[in-house]
Write an enzyme that holds these catalytic residues in place. Structure first.
Site, PDB file in Angstrom:
ATOM      1  N   ARG A  68       0.831  -1.200   0.000  1.00  0.00           N
ATOM      2  CA  ARG A  68       0.000   0.000   0.000  1.00  0.00           C
ATOM      3  C   ARG A  68       0.871   1.258   0.000  1.00  0.00           C
ATOM      4  O   ARG A  68       2.064   1.204   0.268  1.00  0.00           O
ATOM      5  CB  ARG A  68      -0.920   0.014   1.230  1.00  0.00           C
ATOM      6  N   TYR A 126      -1.057   4.617  10.593  1.00  0.00           N
ATOM      7  CA  TYR A 126      -1.456   3.632  11.597  1.00  0.00           C
ATOM      8  C   TYR A 126      -0.252   3.400  12.510  1.00  0.00           C
ATOM      9  O   TYR A 126       0.830   3.049  12.039  1.00  0.00           O
ATOM     10  CB  TYR A 126      -1.862   2.308  10.940  1.00  0.00           C
ATOM     11  N   LYS A 161       1.723   2.241   7.372  1.00  0.00           N
ATOM     12  CA  LYS A 161       2.059   1.474   8.568  1.00  0.00           C
ATOM     13  C   LYS A 161       3.049   2.235   9.442  1.00  0.00           C
ATOM     14  O   LYS A 161       3.663   3.218   9.034  1.00  0.00           O
ATOM     15  CB  LYS A 161       2.646   0.117   8.183  1.00  0.00           C
ATOM     16  N   GLU A 208      -5.791   5.025  13.688  1.00  0.00           N
ATOM     17  CA  GLU A 208      -6.726   4.120  14.364  1.00  0.00           C
ATOM     18  C   GLU A 208      -7.392   4.739  15.598  1.00  0.00           C
ATOM     19  O   GLU A 208      -8.328   4.145  16.143  1.00  0.00           O
ATOM     20  CB  GLU A 208      -6.039   2.806  14.752  1.00  0.00           C
ATOM     21  N   ASP A 247      -2.381  -6.304  15.795  1.00  0.00           N
ATOM     22  CA  ASP A 247      -1.857  -4.939  15.781  1.00  0.00           C
ATOM     23  C   ASP A 247      -1.797  -4.337  17.176  1.00  0.00           C
ATOM     24  O   ASP A 247      -0.910  -3.536  17.477  1.00  0.00           O
ATOM     25  CB  ASP A 247      -2.743  -4.041  14.905  1.00  0.00           C
ATOM     26  N   HIS A 281      -0.555   2.064  16.300  1.00  0.00           N
ATOM     27  CA  HIS A 281      -0.737   0.957  17.247  1.00  0.00           C
ATOM     28  C   HIS A 281       0.360   0.958  18.310  1.00  0.00           C
ATOM     29  O   HIS A 281       1.009  -0.049  18.573  1.00  0.00           O
ATOM     30  CB  HIS A 281      -0.764  -0.379  16.494  1.00  0.00           C
TER      31      HIS A 281
END
Length: 365
Positions: A15, A94, A75, A118, A270, A96
């Site tokens: 991605r 993202y 990510k 998130e 995650d 996490h």
């Protein structure tokens, strides 16, 4: 504002943080968009498309980080990327962090203004940027589980939909949020026997009404969860607590008594995972066995369908990127309560309660 879109380096992560269409919108709004050469190729997006949209290609990742005020990724940064950040630089991706102390400490040390996709949260508690990737991961989780149930993959040799005269496979879904709801949709479509657990009885009522008894809905009582997991062919971990470490619902001792060749797909990995035996894997080595039970625990499941995922992500993230770029990250976060929920780290402080509690660090709202 100068916005940098680097190429993702996580294993089999194809991605990219922004489509050419997204770059065009930002350029038309007066911002400069830097895209690392080749960043979109894995999603079927060529460098020439970014250039035609008004973005500038940058061949060197360190140069992109050096010039950009706001880094837009997919990510979390990996260790080789930590030194590229500078004090006050904004990061939108993202993250996490509750499951990654080393990354948390690295970004705190560099005083990065870190906003996590998130945890961007609306007043109704919906998560607008997490939702599309949760939809993708939820749908893929059953597809992946069905694959690893094949005997040639080490599974029990069970067809989830069964055939006339032979019972369908049993699927247990832990959690009825976006991931769980999408997993149920696919599992029911395949003809599996589906049981879902959730704490919110309202969600269970909605699913019961939708599927008219086709899905068994259960409140998350530990004894009931254990009994269902022991009978399951496929367990989908779909538990999510915004910004915090995922609670463990399936203990190691329970895993040891599951059917040999059963499969666990822990989408919650995650945030640490909801199965005690879960540990993060990668697309190049996605599965391991514990007591004869296969575990699939890849943190970036949507990366295997990057074209769909990249467009879905940009659709959700672009309005927020425009706000961050338009007034600057700090002012945008102060002005927008939805974005403010996304702020995890600022000025060397932890500003997300879930991250602070996960690591025993001071919480600074």
């Amino acid at each position: 504002m100068i916005i940098g879109v680097p190429k993702e380096i996580k294993d089999h992560e194809f991605r990219v943080g922004l489509t050419p269409g997204g770059a065009r919108v930002l350029a038309q709004a007066g911002h400069r968009v830097l895209v690392e050469a080749g960043a979109g190729v894995g999603s079927g997006l060529e460098d020439e498309q970014y250039q035609a949209a008004g973005a500038e290609l940058v061949a060197d990742k360190p140069a992109l980080f050096e010039r950009a005020d706001l880094i837009v990724k997919v990510k979390e940064p990996l260790e080789s990327e930590y030194p590229l950040f500078r004090k006050g630089q904004a990061l939108f991706t993202y993250l996490h962090l509750a499951a990654d102390r080393r990354l948390t400490e690295a970004l705190l040390e560099r005083q990065v203004f870190a906003i996590a996709y998130e945890t961007v949260e609306r007043p109704d508690r919906s998560l607008p940027i997490l939702q599309p990737m949760s939809e993708v991961a939820g749908r893929l989780s059953v597809q992946i589980g069905a694959h690893y149930l094949e005997r040639t993959q080490g599974g029990r040799g069970v067809l989830l939909g069964g055939v006339p005269g032979v019972a369908a496979g049993k699927v247990v879904v832990l959690g009825a949020g976006v991931v769980g709801t999408q997993a149920i949709r696919i599992a029911v479509g395949l003809g599996a026997q589906v049981t879902v657990f959730n704490l919110d009885r309202g969600r269970l009522e909605a699913l019961d009404a939708l599927y008219q008894g086709r899905v068994v809905t259960m409140v998350s009582d530990p004894d009931w969860v254990e009994a269902a997991v022991l009978e399951a062919d496929l367990v989908i971990g779909a538990v999510m607590v915004t910004g915090a470490r995922t609670p463990v619902l399936v203990k190691r001792e329970t895993v040891s008594r599951m059917k040999k060749g059963a499969v666990i797909v822990d989408v919650a990995v995650d945030q640490g995972g909801c199965v005690e035996t879960t540990r993060p894997t990668s697309h190049s080595d996605p599965v391991y066995a514990v007591d004869g039970v296969l575990h699939y625990a890849v943190p970036n499941i949507p990366g295997i369908v990057p074209h769909t995922s990249t467009f879905a992500l940009t659709n959700a993230s672009l309005p927020f990127i425009l706000r961050l770029a338009g007034s600057g990250p700090e002012q945008a976060v102060r002005a927008d309560p939805v974005l403010s929920k996304g702020l995890n780290l600022a000025n060397g402080r932890v500003t997300c309660r879930g991250v602070a509690e996960a690591h025993g660090m001071p919480f600074n709202p």
